[in-house]
Write a protein that holds these residues in place. Structure first.
Motif, PDB file in Angstrom:
ATOM      1  N   ALA A   7       9.892 -43.413-122.710  1.00 20.21           N
ATOM      2  CA  ALA A   7      10.805 -44.435-122.181  1.00 20.21           C
ATOM      3  C   ALA A   7      11.159 -45.477-123.238  1.00 20.21           C
ATOM      4  CB  ALA A   7      10.180 -45.104-120.963  1.00 20.21           C
ATOM      5  N   ARG A   8      10.346 -45.623-124.248  1.00 20.77           N
ATOM      6  CA  ARG A   8      10.669 -46.544-125.337  1.00 20.77           C
ATOM      7  C   ARG A   8      11.803 -46.000-126.202  1.00 20.77           C
ATOM      8  NH1 ARG A   8       7.092 -50.668-126.225  1.00 20.77           N
ATOM      9  NH2 ARG A   8       5.172 -50.631-124.996  1.00 20.77           N
ATOM     10  N   VAL A   9      11.899 -44.688-126.242  1.00 18.13           N
ATOM     11  CA  VAL A   9      12.974 -44.044-127.000  1.00 18.13           C
ATOM     12  C   VAL A   9      14.227 -43.887-126.146  1.00 18.13           C
ATOM     13  CG1 VAL A   9      13.624 -41.991-128.321  1.00 18.13           C
ATOM     14  CG2 VAL A   9      11.252 -42.812-128.363  1.00 18.13           C
ATOM     15  N   TRP A  10      14.029 -43.520-124.872  1.00 15.52           N
ATOM     16  CA  TRP A  10      15.135 -43.340-123.930  1.00 15.52           C
ATOM     17  C   TRP A  10      14.938 -44.314-122.772  1.00 15.52           C
ATOM     18  CZ3 TRP A  10      12.439 -38.606-125.292  1.00 15.52           C
ATOM     19  CH2 TRP A  10      13.080 -37.896-126.310  1.00 15.52           C
ATOM     20  N   PRO A  11      15.486 -45.520-122.876  1.00 15.27           N
ATOM     21  CA  PRO A  11      15.276 -46.557-121.853  1.00 15.27           C
ATOM     22  C   PRO A  11      15.715 -46.151-120.446  1.00 15.27           C
ATOM     23  CG  PRO A  11      16.226 -47.501-123.847  1.00 15.27           C
ATOM     24  CD  PRO A  11      16.273 -46.014-124.007  1.00 15.27           C
ATOM     25  N   TRP A  12      16.585 -45.163-120.336  1.00 14.93           N
ATOM     26  CA  TRP A  12      17.029 -44.763-119.000  1.00 14.93           C
ATOM     27  C   TRP A  12      15.890 -44.184-118.164  1.00 14.93           C
ATOM     28  CZ3 TRP A  12      16.317 -39.519-118.465  1.00 14.93           C
ATOM     29  CH2 TRP A  12      16.354 -38.743-119.630  1.00 14.93           C
ATOM     30  N   LEU A  13      14.785 -43.841-118.815  1.00 16.07           N
ATOM     31  CA  LEU A  13      13.626 -43.346-118.071  1.00 16.07           C
ATOM     32  C   LEU A  13      12.931 -44.448-117.270  1.00 16.07           C
ATOM     33  CD1 LEU A  13      12.030 -40.939-120.705  1.00 16.07           C
ATOM     34  CD2 LEU A  13      13.105 -40.283-118.543  1.00 16.07           C
ATOM     35  N   THR A  14      13.251 -45.705-117.565  1.00 16.20           N
ATOM     36  CA  THR A  14      12.618 -46.824-116.860  1.00 16.20           C
ATOM     37  C   THR A  14      13.365 -47.204-115.588  1.00 16.20           C
ATOM     38  OG1 THR A  14      13.860 -48.456-118.158  1.00 16.20           O
ATOM     39  CG2 THR A  14      11.732 -47.757-119.029  1.00 16.20           C
ATOM     40  N   ALA A  15      14.471 -46.537-115.306  1.00 26.29           N
ATOM     41  CA  ALA A  15      15.231 -46.849-114.094  1.00 26.29           C
ATOM     42  C   ALA A  15      14.388 -46.559-112.856  1.00 26.29           C
ATOM     43  CB  ALA A  15      16.517 -46.031-114.059  1.00 26.29           C
ATOM     44  N   PRO A  16      14.581 -47.323-111.790  1.00 28.02           N
ATOM     45  CA  PRO A  16      13.789 -47.102-110.567  1.00 28.02           C
ATOM     46  C   PRO A  16      14.105 -45.755-109.940  1.00 28.02           C
ATOM     47  CG  PRO A  16      15.543 -48.697-110.172  1.00 28.02           C
ATOM     48  CD  PRO A  16      15.519 -48.460-111.645  1.00 28.02           C
ATOM     49  N   LEU A  17      13.068 -45.117-109.418  1.00 27.94           N
ATOM     50  CA  LEU A  17      13.210 -43.831-108.750  1.00 27.94           C
ATOM     51  C   LEU A  17      13.264 -44.023-107.241  1.00 27.94           C
ATOM     52  CD1 LEU A  17      10.614 -41.831-110.848  1.00 27.94           C
ATOM     53  CD2 LEU A  17      13.023 -41.203-110.628  1.00 27.94           C
ATOM     54  N   PRO A  18      13.938 -43.162-106.527  1.00 31.20           N
ATOM     55  CA  PRO A  18      13.932 -43.259-105.058  1.00 31.20           C
ATOM     56  C   PRO A  18      12.544 -42.926-104.523  1.00 31.20           C
ATOM     57  CG  PRO A  18      14.981 -41.219-105.753  1.00 31.20           C
ATOM     58  CD  PRO A  18      14.751 -42.028-107.005  1.00 31.20           C
ATOM     59  N   PRO A  19      12.165 -43.493-103.389  1.00 31.76           N
ATOM     60  CA  PRO A  19      10.857 -43.174-102.801  1.00 31.76           C
ATOM     61  C   PRO A  19      10.725 -41.674-102.561  1.00 31.76           C
ATOM     62  CG  PRO A  19      11.874 -45.044-101.679  1.00 31.76           C
ATOM     63  CD  PRO A  19      12.917 -44.462-102.577  1.00 31.76           C
ATOM     64  N   SER A  20       9.525 -41.149-102.775  1.00 33.22           N
ATOM     65  CA  SER A  20       9.305 -39.723-102.618  1.00 33.22           C
ATOM     66  C   SER A  20       7.892 -39.465-102.112  1.00 33.22           C
ATOM     67  CB  SER A  20       9.527 -38.993-103.948  1.00 33.22           C
ATOM     68  OG  SER A  20       9.115 -37.646-103.872  1.00 33.22           O
ATOM     69  N   THR A  21       7.792 -38.845-100.955  1.00 34.12           N
ATOM     70  CA  THR A  21       6.487 -38.462-100.412  1.00 34.12           C
ATOM     71  C   THR A  21       5.847 -37.386-101.277  1.00 34.12           C
ATOM     72  OG1 THR A  21       7.240 -38.986 -98.166  1.00 34.12           O
ATOM     73  CG2 THR A  21       5.284 -37.593 -98.384  1.00 34.12           C
ATOM     74  N   ALA A  22       6.673 -36.487-101.794  1.00 38.55           N
ATOM     75  CA  ALA A  22       6.158 -35.413-102.642  1.00 38.55           C
ATOM     76  C   ALA A  22       5.516 -35.976-103.903  1.00 38.55           C
ATOM     77  CB  ALA A  22       7.289 -34.457-103.013  1.00 38.55           C
ATOM     78  N   ARG A  23       6.153 -36.982-104.513  1.00 38.07           N
ATOM     79  CA  ARG A  23       5.604 -37.587-105.721  1.00 38.07           C
ATOM     80  C   ARG A  23       4.257 -38.237-105.441  1.00 38.07           C
ATOM     81  NH1 ARG A  23       8.876 -41.675-106.372  1.00 38.07           N
ATOM     82  NH2 ARG A  23      10.543 -40.350-107.200  1.00 38.07           N
TER      83      ARG A  23
END
Length: 257
Positions: free
Chosen positions: A170-186
């Motif tokens: 995420a330090r290289v690709w900041p878009w990885l820090t965007a919030p994720l939708p809630p997920s029961t599977a996760r």
């Protein structure tokens, strides 16, 4: 008001200091019970000091005026994780008692489902509390993967390091820090990691079965992370496409006029 804020801040810092003291007490009890060696002591003390220092700084930066009941549960869980960490470090010299190792880890995993409920019921959910909970979870998985890897090979470390690799990416690709939708599977996959690793670490099952259990944990984790990364990438690409589309439309309108 300033005096009250200072007083509240001192109380918060005192709670983190008490947590470090309880951690040292737990190490003393473990050390007395099993005759823990220097590696276990050094690792356990380093964990206690690091946890106290990082948590104290985070609370100070967040300006927290109260520690909160949910954070107390998480701190108790962190104390147990510190004990497990010391046992794993000591295992490179002498195998820890299985009952003690399994007991500490099991209670830490059970408490993982308690602090969130306490936070919601008491209305004390905070970003700092969620981050604290996540870091304790991640570190426990890392420690368990280190322990299991001594019997199954370094590939098991992929389970414990995957989250940290994601943070580094995420330090290289900041878009990885965007919030994720809630997920029961996760959430389910994350919770299963500790349980499956503990099953393998306990060595109650045949070695071949334990390998299958750990392979299942790794497969589920790869699937979960892969799904989230793909979702983040698509969301990032979509947000980049919108400004381009708007700009092109503006140019067309300008030419037409």
């Amino acid at each position: 008001m300033a005096l009250n804020n200072t007083y509240d801040a001192r109380l918060v810092q005192q709670e983190t200091a008490v947590g470090a003291g309880v951690q040292i007490l737990l190490l003393a009890l473990i050390g007395t019970a099993i005759g823990m060696g220097p590696a276990g002591w050094a690792t356990g003390l380093a964990f206690a000091i690091a946890t106290w220092a990082v948590l104290s700084r985070a609370l100070h930066r967040a300006g927290s005026r109260t520690f909160g009941p949910a954070n107390r549960v998480t701190l108790g869980r962190a104390t147990l994780v510190g004990g497990v960490t010391a046992l794993v470090a000591d295992s490179f010299q002498d195998s820890p008692p299985v009952s003690l190792f399994v007991g500490l880890t099991a209670v830490a995993l059970i408490l993982d489902g308690v602090d969130g409920k306490v936070a919601r019921r008491t209305g004390t959910s905070t970003a700092l509390g969620a981050r604290f909970d996540m870091e304790v979870d991640a570190f426990l998985i890392l420690v368990l993967s280190v322990y299991v890897s001594t019997a199954m090979g370094p590939w098991v470390l992929l389970i414990g390091t995957m989250r940290y690799a994601f943070v580094a990416a995420a330090r290289v690709w900041p878009w990885l820090t965007a919030p994720l939708p809630p997920s029961t599977a996760r959430k389910t996959v994350a919770a299963l990691q500790g349980v499956l690793l503990l099953v393998a670490a306990s060595a109650y099952l045949p070695h071949v079965v334990n390998v299958g259990v750990v392979a299942l944990a790794l497969g589920l984790l790869v699937w979960s992370f892969g799904r989230d990364v793909l979702w983040l990438f698509r969301a990032h690409r979509a947000t980049r496409a919108v400004p381009v589309t708007v700009e092109r439309r503006a140019r067309r309108e300008l030419v037409a006029s």
